[in-house]
Design an enzyme around this catalytic site. Sequence first.
Site, PDB file in Angstrom:
ATOM      1  N   CYS A  86       0.835  -1.199   0.000  1.00 14.95           N
ATOM      2  CA  CYS A  86       0.000   0.000   0.000  1.00 14.95           C
ATOM      3  C   CYS A  86       0.876   1.258   0.000  1.00 14.95           C
ATOM      4  CB  CYS A  86      -0.908  -0.006   1.233  1.00 14.95           C
ATOM      5  SG  CYS A  86      -2.057   1.384   1.219  1.00 14.95           S
ATOM      6  N   CYS A  88      -0.027   4.281   0.738  1.00 17.53           N
ATOM      7  CA  CYS A  88      -0.613   5.374   1.538  1.00 17.53           C
ATOM      8  C   CYS A  88      -0.162   5.371   2.980  1.00 17.53           C
ATOM      9  CB  CYS A  88      -2.132   5.270   1.490  1.00 17.53           C
ATOM     10  SG  CYS A  88      -2.772   5.035  -0.154  1.00 17.53           S
ATOM     11  N   CYS A 107      -5.258  -5.059   0.711  1.00 19.25           N
ATOM     12  CA  CYS A 107      -4.829  -5.282   2.089  1.00 19.25           C
ATOM     13  C   CYS A 107      -5.920  -5.989   2.905  1.00 19.25           C
ATOM     14  CB  CYS A 107      -4.481  -3.945   2.732  1.00 19.25           C
ATOM     15  SG  CYS A 107      -5.877  -2.794   2.772  1.00 19.25           S
ATOM     16  N   CYS A 116     -10.677   0.918   2.256  1.00 18.02           N
ATOM     17  CA  CYS A 116      -9.495   1.326   1.490  1.00 18.02           C
ATOM     18  C   CYS A 116      -9.216   2.784   1.820  1.00 18.02           C
ATOM     19  CB  CYS A 116      -9.726   1.147  -0.005  1.00 18.02           C
ATOM     20  SG  CYS A 116      -8.390   1.822  -1.026  1.00 18.02           S
TER      21      CYS A 116
END
Length: 147
Positions: A86, A88, A107, A116
Site C-alpha cells: 500500500c 498510503c 490489504c 481502502c
Amino acid sequence: MKALQASTAYSFPISSPSIPPSRRTPQHRVVRAQVDPSEKSIEIMRKFSEQFARKSGTYFCVDKSVTAVVIKGLAEHKDTLGAPLCPCRHYDDKQAEAGQGFWNCPCVPMRERKECHCMLFLTPDKDFAGKEQTITLDEIRETTANL
Ligand code: SF4
C-alpha cells in the site's frame, strides 16, 4: 459532497478498532512515487484495480487522479519490493512489510471490511465514490503528468 483536493498526498484518520494498534498511524498519506514505475507494472496494477473493483463491488474515486496516483504508487512498490505494498502509509521497513503481506493490495482491511484508506476502492455509499470501475493507461498518464 465535501470538497476533494486533488493532490498526491491525502490524509485520513484511521478509526477502525480492528486494525492492530501496531499498524495504526495518526494519518495516512498517498506517498508520491520516488521513482517512475515501469509501464509493465502500471499496466498490471491498472488491470488488477479494474478487476478487483468489479469483484468487490467498489468504484473508483470521482477524481481519477486519486486512482491514478495510487495505481502508480502500487506499481512502484511492485517494481522495487516485488509486491504491491500500500502506498498510503509510512513504513519503517518496507521490505519487511511487503514480506508480511498485511498491507499488500488488496490489504487485509479491504479484504475483510472493504476499507481502502487510499480511496482506490470505494463502496457506493462513500462521499467520493464515482461510478466507474475502469481507468485507461492514458488517463493515468494524463492525470499524473504534472504531479
Ligand atoms: Fe492501500 Fe488497501 Fe486500498 Fe490497496 S486496498 S490501495 S492496500 S488501502
